[in-house]
Design an enzyme around this catalytic site. Structure first.
Site, mmCIF file in Angstrom:
data_model
loop_
_atom_site.group_PDB
_atom_site.id
_atom_site.type_symbol
_atom_site.label_atom_id
_atom_site.label_comp_id
_atom_site.label_asym_id
_atom_site.label_seq_id
_atom_site.Cartn_x
_atom_site.Cartn_y
_atom_site.Cartn_z
ATOM 1 N N ASP A 1 63.496 14.932 -61.225
ATOM 2 C CA ASP A 1 64.188 16.204 -61.475
ATOM 3 C C ASP A 1 63.901 16.738 -62.881
ATOM 4 O OD1 ASP A 1 65.777 14.572 -63.114
ATOM 5 O OD2 ASP A 1 67.169 14.165 -61.460
ATOM 6 N N GLY B 1 63.574 11.930 -55.816
ATOM 7 C CA GLY B 1 64.711 12.064 -56.746
ATOM 8 C C GLY B 1 64.348 12.513 -58.147
ATOM 9 N N ASN C 1 71.971 14.043 -58.407
ATOM 10 C CA ASN C 1 71.510 15.213 -57.649
ATOM 11 C C ASN C 1 70.450 14.859 -56.602
ATOM 12 O OD1 ASN C 1 69.089 14.871 -59.033
ATOM 13 N ND2 ASN C 1 69.469 16.550 -60.481
ATOM 14 N N ASP C 2 70.201 13.571 -56.400
ATOM 15 C CA ASP C 2 69.158 13.180 -55.438
ATOM 16 C C ASP C 2 69.456 13.720 -54.039
ATOM 17 O OD1 ASP C 2 68.265 11.835 -57.622
ATOM 18 O OD2 ASP C 2 68.267 9.839 -56.700
ATOM 19 N N ASP D 1 49.669 30.405 -57.183
ATOM 20 C CA ASP D 1 49.084 29.612 -56.108
ATOM 21 C C ASP D 1 48.171 30.470 -55.213
ATOM 22 O OD1 ASP D 1 49.211 27.040 -54.693
ATOM 23 O OD2 ASP D 1 50.183 28.162 -53.090
ATOM 24 N N ASN E 1 63.458 10.505 -62.750
ATOM 25 C CA ASN E 1 64.762 10.804 -62.174
ATOM 26 C C ASN E 1 65.822 10.723 -63.268
ATOM 27 O OD1 ASN E 1 66.966 11.227 -60.590
ATOM 28 N ND2 ASN E 1 66.633 9.472 -59.223
ATOM 29 N N GLU F 1 44.919 30.276 -58.887
ATOM 30 C CA GLU F 1 44.163 29.288 -58.127
ATOM 31 C C GLU F 1 43.269 29.987 -57.104
ATOM 32 O OE1 GLU F 1 45.174 25.417 -55.313
ATOM 33 O OE2 GLU F 1 46.120 27.335 -54.873
HETATM 34 CA CA CA Z 1 67.556 13.195 -59.309
#
Ligand code: CA
Length: 616
Positions: free
Chosen positions: A166, A164, A144-145, A331, A139, A360
């Site tokens: 980032d 959180g 920005n959480d 994906d 984090n 994948e």
């Molecule tokens: Ca964050």
């Protein structure tokens, strides 16, 4: 990827055809901008805004021609097909929309290409790819959480919640990657997932042009890419063509009914990727595989719809051209319509011929995986154009090989037997190989938390053929069971202020963790310069007596690897390896730096791996 279910039901949104006045602004134009001088001169712009569907479109820009203007079922969309002729100059292109005498004009930017970005070297077997789940790594920016207006807030005590982590946290630790010897980062998807719950993993995108602002948004993503490049670290973007998030505007205000594969009631995929290549598969099974939904909160995109196909292809090209990412991990490769996936990969490679894309195809047998690799000569004529396969068959062999007693087909013999099937792949060395990832049991758990097995697995991964992929935290022996996603995706120690153990600073690591970290980074850093590992041939010998021996070699260089699962120290008589030892007199043990003065007999400690750089 697989995920937990949440009970949200999608409603087929009825489209209002009631006449409304044309006064609204255009809310979205996607792609957000484009470039002049692309190899493919076609561009389809999707315009979105209240009742813009009946507008007349005019563009007066030298070199640009409108080929087609296509309204669709939902009057809030208009698709404008352009041809951007050779020699068109970059600039702001005015687009005018008129309806009932009212005209509005907006500018759409055509940028100049940044040649250097499109000429970049993609990832290849000289790299070690480090996989990070961005919400769970570090984090770097607690501000920005939580973002005002976004549905899910951070809650570190919820194992299924956002914690959180980032992109700033990844930027702050670029030195760590350099130090431990990895050269490329694959981040689990970073695009906006503005979902009510389980949004941390990133596989339910709600805006394909926006990096989630809780990760830092588009600007910080660009900063990460540029700073990583400055340190010689590549960035691989995780993309999804099979599904999007339920909260995506393309679901809430769907352009046309068949934008998605829809059923009267929620219908799941059968998750049987084999059906795509199975010569005996029923139409019903093939339909369910391709059209069934991955999950209730992940509507299934219909790649057979050319508007959807264009939308996804252009989005992916946009990210390559815009950001300078060095490769793509795609994906759920066998889940969309296979002809669409073929078209998708070809379109990317037509634009960027040297690009690497790994896909994948979560299938445990070699033929089913090799079906998807570029240049495969399939009996049904299908050509997938996918350069690199995520190597699940080899993963499965590795998950057993280092802990199981040796036998004709068990223990270390699994590696031999699996690799002997490589004739089925057009380009096995380009496969992405892994001991664990975000969806499967962590390797140290798989290895019964045995340090010798950890070392043997690490030595094999970093010296056999392929592009090794390493999952964050395995270097400090993180554990976790595959059936339980949160346990595979625990926060990286040291990524959050106040963490008691800090891997980045080597603080409070247990001795075993220090040993594991040192082992990985010693081999990984050594591997950076080893041409024999990057592009050399693989020659292996029939395993026996608990031992599997192989060589990676070029004309001039050779590396000998001995994996031994016996419980007694032994001495290896090397006579039967003469064809590969010829011309070499001594060797260096890569882990201990010890010199071996005689290659006729090699001492092999119980339950160990030896990586020997041969010398003339
Ligand atoms: Ca964050």
């Amino acid at each position: 990827m697989k995920m937990r279910k949440i009970s949200v039901i999608i409603f087929w949104l009825s489209i209002s055809l009631l006449g409304q006045t044309f006064a609204q602004n255009i809310e979205k134009a996607q792609p957000l901008h484009w470039w002049v001088g692309m190899r493919n001169s076609n561009l389809q712009i999707m315009l979105y805004g209240k009742n813009i569907g009946k507008s007349e479109v005019k563009i007066n820009y030298k070199g640009v021609k409108i080929k087609k203007v296509q309204p669709v079922e939902n009057p809030n969309y208009l698709f404008v097909d352009l041809e951007i002729g050779a020699g068109t100059v970059a600039g702001k292109m005015p687009i005018s929309l008129s309806q009932n005498g009212s005209i509005q004009t907006f500018e759409y930017e055509l940028k100049a290409r940044q040649g250097q970005k499109s000429q970049m070297k993609s990832f290849d077997p000289s790299d070690i790819v480090y996989l990070i789940m961005p919400d769970r790594f570090a984090n770097g920016d607690p501000n920005n959480d939580n973002i005002e207006g976004m549905l899910e807030k951070a809650n570190r005590s919820n194992p299924h919640g956002r914690h959180g982590g980032d992109l700033q946290g990844i930027i702050q630790n670029l030195d760590y990657f350099q130090k431990i010897g990895v050269t490329a980062l694959w981040l689990n998807p970073i695009l906006e997932n503005d979902m009510k719950a389980y949004s941390y993993h990133g596989y339910a995108a709600t805006d394909l042009y926006q990096v989630d602002r809780r990760f830092g948004g588009n600007q910080v993503y660009q900063e990460l890419i540029d700073k990583a490049h400055a340190k010689g670290i590549k960035i691989i973007m995780d993309m999804v063509a099979n599904h999007i998030g339920l909260e995506n505007f393309l679901v809430k205000d769907i352009p046309m009914k068949d934008w998605l594969n829809q059923f009267p009631t929620f219908t799941k995929s059968n998750f049987r990727g084999e059906t795509v290549s199975d010569p005996y598969a029923s139409e019903q099974d093939k339909m369910l595989m391709a059209n069934g939904w991955f999950d209730t909160n992940m509507p299934d995109l219909n790649g057979k719809n050319p508007f959807v196909a264009n939308y996804l292809v252009q989005n992916n090209i946009w990210w390559i051209e815009e950001s300078g990412i060095d490769g793509i991990r795609m994906d759920t490769y066998p889940y969309p319509d296979k002809n669409f996936m073929s078209l998708w990969a070809k379109a990317i490679l037509d634009e960027y011929p040297n690009y690497n894309i790994t896909g994948e195809a979560w299938l445990m047998n070699v033929p089913a995986v090799s079906y998807w690799q570029r240049n495969q000569k399939n009996a049904d004529g299908f050509q997938a154009h996918l350069p690199s396969m995520i190597d699940f068959p080899l993963y499965r062999a590795m998950s057993q090989a280092f802990k199981e007693p040796y036998g004709w087909e068990t223990g270390l013999a699994r590696l031999y037997v699996t690799l002997s099937q490589d004739f089925a792949y057009p380009n096995a060395i380009n496969n992405l190989i892994f001991l664990d990832n975000h969806d499967v049991t962590r390797f140290f758990t798989d290895a019964n938390q045995n340090m010798s097995a950890y070392k043997m697995g690490t030595a094999f991964l970093l010296t056999t053929r392929g592009i090794p992929q390493w999952y964050y935290g395995t270097e400090v022996l993180m554990t976790g069971e595959g059936a339980d996603h949160p346990s595979l995706r625990v926060d990286f120690a040291g990524g959050w202020a106040g963490d008691k153990v800090n891997v980045f600073k080597n603080e409070n690591l247990r001795p075993a963790q220090q040993e594991a970290l040192a082992y990985f980074s010693k081999l990984a850093n050594w591997r950076k310069t080893q041409k024999a590992i990057h592009k050399g041939k693989l020659t292996h010998f029939v395993p026996n007596d608990n031992m599997y021996v192989y060589f990676r070699h070029t004309e001039t260089e050779s590396v000998m690897v001995i994996l031994y699962s016996g419980y007694k120290d032994t001495e290896l008589d090397t006579q039967r390896f003469a064809e590969r030892l010829k011309g070499f007199k001594t060797a260096k043990n890569v882990i201990t730096d010890e010199k071996l003065g005689n290659l006729d007999k090699i001492k092999v400690p119980a339950y160990s791996a030896l990586v020997l750089e041969l010398e003339k």
